[in-house]
Design an enzyme around this catalytic site. Structure first.
Site, PDB file in Angstrom:
ATOM      1  CD  GLU A  69      -3.096  -0.711   0.135  1.00 50.74           C
ATOM      2  OE1 GLU A  69      -3.199   0.453  -0.297  1.00 50.74           O
ATOM      3  OE2 GLU A  69      -3.833  -1.637  -0.254  1.00 50.74           O
ATOM      4  CB  THR A  70       2.164   3.291   2.291  1.00 48.93           C
ATOM      5  OG1 THR A  70       2.479   2.443   3.417  1.00 48.93           O
ATOM      6  CG2 THR A  70       0.674   3.576   2.278  1.00 48.93           C
TER       7      THR A  70
END
Length: 336
Positions: free
Chosen positions: A114-115
């Site tokens: 995700e990040t």
């Protein structure tokens, strides 16, 4: 902003912005007991972003094969970054794993996908992203997509309303929060509704902080896995995720419409599929077909695979999370 019954007719006629905005203020104030003046004051600081409209209206890319998709997420740098992140936060992650049954490497893998382990959580103001999509969701002009586009706008309008509720509940200055162009926030990229429903105070300080508290982030991702499955259920402690399979000659390929693990091994055997890894005889699974670099790959996806798809409803996303978690844990993964 109340949810419509599934079979209710939808009035797709455009509503003037001023009317839609006024209705939003009225409904949000009533639903979440927030003073209309507070909502107005915050919305007056929100901006419509052409960049968000442009990103949301991009034509859908050709669906990538697994061989093309996987290298975006499973790289040596992401594997090594995941191992370093796991080592740094091992104690907190082990506590969450012991409490919830969700493996530490799965939580780390989600954050990695995700990040990039918090390296990029988005730089768009969440209020601007949701304000834009709530009132200027891009319209293609295609009648066949009109209902879908209307529902997407209503989804983002509800997320905007829930952002106000989240701000009140967590004492957040929602005008200062940043995230993705679609309004997802924090290391785990939670939308406001998911933040409100699934976030957990992991360190007991009385707040649910998905931006700065690793204890809260880890606990919240695990809680999402446990509870997002609805009636079907979520993550199963010590449960399998996937197993390799093969399709016997002479059988047609089976592509289920959903990722719910509804098929017994006998059901799948009747369709020509045989597991290549050890599988509990009473297991139920779904069938996952992937276009690999050396041809078709077949996998059985169990309840925990389904739990990963609740985070992102994509068979390749779920497989990428699983395989990255395996690589982080030092296990061999098959070629793409």
């Amino acid at each position: 902003m109340e949810a419509l019954p599934a079979d209710a007719p939808i009035d797709l006629a455009p509503v003037p912005f001023e009317v839609a905005r006024a209705n939003f203020v009225r409904d949000t104030a009533a639903k979440y007991a927030i003073a209309p003046a507070v909502i107005e004051a915050t919305l007056s600081r929100a901006q419509f972003l052409d960049s968000v409209v442009s990103l949301m209206s991009r034509p859908a890319e050709r669906t990538k094969t697994w061989a093309e998709y996987r290298p975006n997420f499973i790289t040596e740098s992401r594997i090594e970054g995941g191992r370093a992140f796991l080592a740094t936060h091992r104690d907190e992650l082990q506590r969450v794993q012991a409490r919830t049954g969700v493996p530490a490497q799965i939580i780390v893998s989600i954050i990695g996908v995700e990040t990039s382990y918090g390296g990029f959580t988005g730089n768009t103001r969440v209020i601007d992203a949701l304000y834009t999509l709530a009132f200027r969701y891009p319209r293609s002009g295609n009648p066949a997509r009109a209902a879908y586009e209307y529902k997407r706008e209503q989804f983002f309008r509800d997320e905007l309303a829930q952002l106000f509720a989240l701000g009140r509940e967590e004492n957040l200055d929602i005008a200062s929060l940043t995230g993705s162009y679609a309004g997802a926030m924090g290391l785990g990229q939670f939308m406001p509704s998911s933040y409100r429903e699934f976030a957990v105070d992991g360190n007991g300080d009385g707040r649910r902080d998905l931006f700065n508290s690793y204890d809260d982030v880890f606990s919240s991702i695990a809680n999402y896995f446990l509870k997002k499955g609805g009636e079907r259920g979520g993550w199963v402690r010590d449960g399998a995720i996937v197993a390799r399979a093969e399709l016997q000659p002479g059988y047609a390929e089976f592509n289920p419409e959903t990722w719910t693990p509804d098929y017994t091994l006998a059901d799948l055997a009747q369709r020509g599929y045989r597991p290549l890894d050890p599988v509990a005889p009473d297991a139920t699974a779904t069938l996952v077909s992937l276009e690999g670099s050396a041809g078709k790959q077949y996998w059985l996806g169990f309840q925990n695979y389904y739990a990963i798809t609740r985070y992102n409803n994509s068979k390749m996303y779920a497989m990428a999370v699983y395989q990255l978690s395996q690589a982080i844990a030092g296990k061999e993964i098959p070629p793409a």
